[in-house]
Design a protein around this motif. Structure first.
Motif, PDB file in Angstrom:
ATOM      1  N   GLU A  79       0.656  -1.208   0.001  1.00  0.00           N
ATOM      2  CA  GLU A  79       0.051  -0.213  -0.078  1.00  0.00           C
ATOM      3  C   GLU A  79       0.894   1.285  -0.091  1.00  0.00           C
ATOM      4  OE1 GLU A  79      -2.070  -0.725   3.324  1.00  0.00           O
ATOM      5  OE2 GLU A  79      -3.610  -2.253   2.622  1.00  0.00           O
ATOM      6  N   ALA A  88       2.400   1.796  -3.398  1.00  0.00           N
ATOM      7  CA  ALA A  88       1.471   2.261  -4.282  1.00  0.00           C
ATOM      8  C   ALA A  88       1.365   4.016  -4.350  1.00  0.00           C
ATOM      9  CB  ALA A  88       0.200   1.852  -4.145  1.00  0.00           C
ATOM     10  N   ASP A 133       4.899   5.705  -5.100  1.00  0.00           N
ATOM     11  CA  ASP A 133       5.213   5.630  -6.569  1.00  0.00           C
ATOM     12  C   ASP A 133       4.631   6.833  -7.570  1.00  0.00           C
ATOM     13  OD1 ASP A 133       6.366   4.236  -8.955  1.00  0.00           O
ATOM     14  OD2 ASP A 133       4.375   3.367  -9.407  1.00  0.00           O
ATOM     15  N   GLN A 134       3.549   7.157  -7.085  1.00  0.00           N
ATOM     16  CA  GLN A 134       2.926   8.441  -7.722  1.00  0.00           C
ATOM     17  C   GLN A 134       3.862   9.544  -7.740  1.00  0.00           C
ATOM     18  OE1 GLN A 134       0.312   7.649  -9.224  1.00  0.00           O
ATOM     19  NE2 GLN A 134       0.521   5.792  -8.740  1.00  0.00           N
ATOM     20  N   SER A 154      -1.622  -7.506  -5.213  1.00  0.00           N
ATOM     21  CA  SER A 154      -2.498  -6.271  -4.949  1.00  0.00           C
ATOM     22  C   SER A 154      -1.979  -5.031  -5.559  1.00  0.00           C
ATOM     23  CB  SER A 154      -2.984  -6.275  -3.489  1.00  0.00           C
ATOM     24  OG  SER A 154      -1.617  -5.806  -2.825  1.00  0.00           O
ATOM     25  N   LEU A 155      -0.551  -4.979  -5.447  1.00  0.00           N
ATOM     26  CA  LEU A 155       0.233  -3.626  -5.952  1.00  0.00           C
ATOM     27  C   LEU A 155      -0.075  -3.649  -7.673  1.00  0.00           C
ATOM     28  CD1 LEU A 155       1.926  -1.419  -5.464  1.00  0.00           C
ATOM     29  CD2 LEU A 155       3.959  -3.008  -5.516  1.00  0.00           C
ATOM     30  N   GLN A 214      -2.181  -4.184  -9.425  1.00  0.00           N
ATOM     31  CA  GLN A 214      -3.652  -3.766  -9.781  1.00  0.00           C
ATOM     32  C   GLN A 214      -3.650  -2.164  -9.985  1.00  0.00           C
ATOM     33  OE1 GLN A 214      -5.852  -5.905 -10.801  1.00  0.00           O
ATOM     34  NE2 GLN A 214      -4.303  -7.396 -10.110  1.00  0.00           N
ATOM     35  N   HIS A 215      -2.434  -1.641  -9.389  1.00  0.00           N
ATOM     36  CA  HIS A 215      -2.170   0.051  -9.580  1.00  0.00           C
ATOM     37  C   HIS A 215      -1.889   0.317 -10.865  1.00  0.00           C
ATOM     38  CE1 HIS A 215      -3.362   0.809  -5.320  1.00  0.00           C
ATOM     39  NE2 HIS A 215      -2.949  -0.516  -4.900  1.00  0.00           N
ATOM     40  N   GLU A 216      -1.836   1.777 -11.158  1.00  0.00           N
ATOM     41  CA  GLU A 216      -1.259   2.294 -12.208  1.00  0.00           C
ATOM     42  C   GLU A 216       0.303   2.363 -11.895  1.00  0.00           C
ATOM     43  OE1 GLU A 216      -1.707   3.994 -16.169  1.00  0.00           O
ATOM     44  OE2 GLU A 216      -3.265   2.806 -14.852  1.00  0.00           O
ATOM     45  N   LEU A 217       0.968   1.912 -12.344  1.00  0.00           N
ATOM     46  CA  LEU A 217       2.536   1.864 -12.034  1.00  0.00           C
ATOM     47  C   LEU A 217       3.429   2.426 -13.004  1.00  0.00           C
ATOM     48  CD1 LEU A 217       2.699  -1.941 -10.621  1.00  0.00           C
ATOM     49  CD2 LEU A 217       2.264  -0.035  -9.143  1.00  0.00           C
ATOM     50  N   TYR A 275       6.782  -1.319 -12.034  1.00  0.00           N
ATOM     51  CA  TYR A 275       6.338  -2.207 -12.882  1.00  0.00           C
ATOM     52  C   TYR A 275       7.218  -3.158 -13.100  1.00  0.00           C
ATOM     53  CZ  TYR A 275       5.023  -4.558 -17.098  1.00  0.00           C
ATOM     54  OH  TYR A 275       4.823  -5.612 -18.181  1.00  0.00           O
TER      55      TYR A 275
END
Length: 878
Positions: free
Chosen positions: A816, A819, A822-823, A856-857, A859-862, A867
């Protein structure tokens, strides 16, 4: 993981020389509040070594293009094309001057790549591919250019405005300050640097071996200026050492260092203007531990040494990254060994290799020292590139010997000065000087994985012959199922009852220590005139980064621990004895006999501590850490490993408390000052305190409290704090000490990081909940990499026990956090991910939970950084 569609794989096999070269680069930066305008004037020529093309493709990301011209002719929109990663200009001439103007937004740059703003100070980080976020350019290391930089800002906005090279002018007119810099040495764009801020400066001078005067400057916030004296002395030591050891003299008239609090890395070797994380510059006895002092000394040296091994001679492409990093890590390691304890430095290096690099070699991100491919180059600033790369250079130095190695490096620096070259070019210099064929040795650059050496022996008393048989094996790694035999230099000695034996091979006396060149899958070495059953001392000074399997008997390990003249081998024998005890307990086997031997040996060492190297003895007291123990198993149970290790630590403390207490009390008056001897005494004294705090006794808690309150240096104060916090039965005393420590040091950011770290790494209790609370603390800043490392990385990497809690909640927590990070900062997010990538090394109940967190990670926009690591860990990579 949508990054997959936008993340091409870059391959070494696809390398092509650049189509164009940039002879001269002139940059103008106009710094405004909220934005910066960058104008570039590039003298571009077609590369005679390249294929013909009419289009010029420049790198560029997140740039706002304002104007574009060739030789003063403005280009229309039909003359070029802008993509998210490139500027493509059609039909360019053979030679021309490109004028380009862009706007960037440093204040919004949370990734800390390119030009960004940190606490009101502008600074750059361009390695590996950050320069393309400053202006459109051929942002690759084999394009080397002469740089001029003009920095313009409102008059009075900044006291300090720096760039690479020499300052040509510093003027004020029309309410603007204009500073003009010129670097006469060609360099790739990743070595560009700019700093603008209100900084104080510590100055000194250094006279080179040829008599030139060099101005030395360290810039930092005014409040921290007095913490730069140790860094300055470290710099001068490094400059002298490089002259004496490698014959390398500094080339510019000034050398500058700038300390920045927000920085993704430790430091950056930009030509003449090194930018450092504050943690690698600031040092004062009251607020800095001995380990941090030594880190400052080592990193200062590392970045300075890059002036030749990285700047004057740089890498042709990023696959050759270890050409500069591996060589420079070896150089700084040898420097640190010369400045401090050589044995202890070697142990520290080996601990990192075994606990981190060997684990990386056995995981999904395993790669050669010279990788074959990557999606994101930032992911390959790894322990394999750096530390294993340094071991490759060390092996070459051992194979050649000091004299020939120095001649080979002299040839390398002179032949390739001002060029961008490859690892093969470096090895070729070693071959030419030594006259040896190193073609098999080159496998260390191209073949991933940690080689295993399985060693057996036989003594023939009648013939007085001792045979040593060495069989090597390199495990499969991703993309490399079949491995060839390596060239492994094995330094060794033989011990008899009276000490080392002469080594006679084929009638030739080789002395008491020899380096065996193991090049075949199996080799047998026969030693002659061996008059008694010998005991081998293997892989002395850790002469190769391999795992050694030899069935030492307990009495042999005892003798090596007490008698071996090689400090590393003494420590390694102790680690082997401890590992035997721990492994038997982990496997549920009887280990009482082995444990009694361990206690006996430790008691003997502690009783005679005054005759030993205190720093070495401190390391010999340390049990093997949990990550290393886990790496010994195909499927490790982290809960069992932690429990068994904690039990053994408690048992040793209980059995040896008299000796530990005596050692602790006797060293009290010798642990004063910053000398190597005082640091060694503190190291040993604080190791004994950790053991004593394993015992639930008010006397020992009182000792720790007294040391904490009366300490005159940070090493002793923090060691007492850590011992209290990490001892479950000292909870009350620990809470009092934590409150006192924070109140005393809350205005020192680096010390607050230590305060965060000691809590996040506590091996008992609901640490995950405490970590969540620390993330909300007033002193925590999620944008600052040092704070993220102090809390999240400390929990995930340094708290094996609580991170691997059976619930799996810590795994999901880390996913979490990554994620969200990373943004803002993909590089830091990617590096925080490492603990989860080793899921396959654990028993199923943990492996499933770790893999679930990775899924689960996914599933995020990476970002492409995260990635790549997630996809490879889940076996979904291209």
């Amino acid at each position: 993981m949508s990054a997959s569609t936008a993340t091409p794989v870059t391959r070494l096999a696809d390398y092509r020389a650049p189509e164009f070269l940039i002879e001269k680069t002139h940059l103008t930066f106009e710094l405004h509040e909220g934005y910066t305008d960058v104008s570039s004037r590039l003298t571009i020529v077609r590369n005679p070594k390249s294929t013909k093309t009419n289009d010029l493709a420049l790198h560029g990301e997140q740039l706002e293009l304002h104007s574009l011209a060739i030789d003063e002719r403005s280009l229309d929109s039909g003359d070029y094309q802008v993509t998210p990663q490139n500027l493509i200009i059609h039909n360019v001439p053979e030679r021309f001057v490109l004028h380009c103007s862009v706007r960037i937004y440093p204040e919004k740059n949370t990734a800390l790549e390119g030009l960004y703003c940190s606490s009101g100070m502008y600074c750059t980080q361009c390695e590996a591919e950050g320069f393309r976020k400053i202006t459109y350019y051929l942002d690759r290391p084999d394009v080397m250019s002469e740089f001029e930089t003009v920095i313009i800002a409102r008059e009075g906005a900044f006291s300090t405005m720096l760039s690479n090279g020499n300052c040509l002018s510093d003027t004020v007119h029309d309410g603007k300050r204009v500073v003009h810099w010129h670097d006469p040495f060609k360099k790739p764009s990743y070595l560009f640097a700019l700093v603008a801020g209100n900084l104080a400066c510590l100055e000194d001078h250094f006279t080179t071996q040829s008599g030139r005067d060099v101005l030395l400057q360290i810039y930092t916030e005014a409040k921290d200026r007095e913490k730069c004296h140790f860094a300055m002395q470290s710099l001068k030591k490094a400059m002298r050492w490089d002259e004496e050891t490698y014959g390398r003299e500094y080339d510019l008239d000034r050398f500058m260092i700038v300390a920045v609090d927000d920085f993704n890395m430790g430091a950056m070797e930009n030509k003449g203007l090194n930018i450092f994380n504050t943690s690698c510059v600031l040092a004062h006895p009251a607020s800095t531990t001995d380990a941090a002092f030594q880190r400052v000394e080592g990193v200062i040296a590392h970045e300075y040494f890059h002036n030749w091994s990285g700047n004057r001679v740089t890498c042709r492409d990023w696959f050759q990254l270890s050409l500069k990093e591996g060589l420079t890590v070896y150089r700084d390691s040898e420097f640190s060994a010369d400045m401090n304890s050589r044995a202890v430095k070697r142990i520290e290096d080996v601990n990192l290799l075994r606990s981190v690099q060997f684990v990386e070699d056995a995981g999904p991100m395993a790669h050669p020292v010279r990788p074959d491919s990557y999606m994101e180059i930032s992911n390959f600033y790894t322990v394999t590139i750096y530390e294993k790369g340094a071991e490759v250079v060390r092996m070459l130095a051992n194979i050649l010997g000091p004299k020939l190695y120095r001649q080979a490096t002299d040839l390398y620096f002179s032949r390739f000065d001002g060029q961008a070259v490859t690892c093969d070019d470096f090895v070729q210099c070693m071959e030419e000087i030594s006259g040896r064929d190193l073609s098999q040795f080159r496998l260390w650059y191209s073949q991933a994985g940690t080689p295993e050496l399985h060693i057996s022996d036989h003594y023939d008393a009648d013939r007085q012959q001792y045979s040593l048989t060495l069989r090597q094996y390199v495990p499969a790694t991703p993309g490399q199922a079949e491995k060839k035999p390596m060239h492994i230099p094995v330094k060794m000695a033989l011990y008899g009852n009276q000490g080392t034996l002469n080594l006679v091979i084929n009638g030739q006396n080789k002395g008491t220590e020899i380096v065996l060149d193991i090049c075949q899958e199996q080799q047998t070495i026969v030693f002659e005139q061996v008059v008694e059953q010998p005991m081998p001392s293997l892989l002395r000074s850790f002469s190769a980064p391999v795992r050694v399997f030899y069935d030492y008997q307990l009495d042999q390990l005892q003798k090596l621990i007490l008698l071996d003249s090689d400090g590393f081998c003494r420590w390694d024998a102790m680690q082997s004895l401890m590992r035997i005890v721990l492994s038997k307990a982990i496997d549920g086997k009887g280990h009482q006999a082995e444990q009694m031997v361990l206690i006996k040996v430790l008691r003997q060492l502690l009783a005679d501590y005054a005759a030993m190297d205190a720093a070495l003895l401190a390391y010999m007291l340390d049990l093997p850490n949990e990550p290393y123990l886990a790496s010994l198993y195909e499927k490790a149970n982290p809960v069992t490993i932690s429990r068994v290790r904690t039990q053994l630590q408690h048992e040793l403390a209980t059995q040896l408390q008299t000796e530990l207490l005596n050692c602790y009390q006797s060293l009290q008056n010798s642990a004063i000052g910053l000398s190597a001897q005082a640091m060694a005494a503190r190291s040993l004294r604080n190791r004994t305190l950790v053991y004593l705090l394993q015992i639930d006794d008010a006397r020992y808690r009182g000792l720790a409290q007294q040391q904490f309150s009366q300490a005159e240096n940070m090493t002793d104060q923090f060691a007492a704090l850590r011992a209290l916090v990490h001892a479950e039965h000292a909870h009350t005393e620990a809470q009092t000490a934590l409150q006192s420590f924070y109140q005393q040091w809350q205005h020192e950011s680096l010390v607050v990081n230590m305060w965060f770290q000691v809590q996040a790494s506590r091996p008992w209790g609901d640490v995950l909940q405490e970590v969540r609370e620390l993330l909300q603390h007033e002193a925590f800043d999620a944008r600052n990499p040092n704070k993220l490392r102090a809390v999240i990385a400390a929990f995930a990497n340094q708290n094996f026990t609580r991170f691997h809690d059976s619930s799996g909640n810590a795994y999901q927590f880390l996913a979490e956090q990554i994620a969200g990070i990373d943004q803002r900062n993909p590089q830091i997010a990617s590096r925080l991910l490492t603990p989860l990538t080793h899921w396959h090394r654990f028993v199923d109940e943990h492996a499933c939970l770790m893999r679930k967190a990775l899924e689960s990670l996914s599933q995020h926009e990476l970002s492409k950084d995260v990635y790549e690591v997630v996809s490879k860990s889940l076996n979904k990579a291209h």
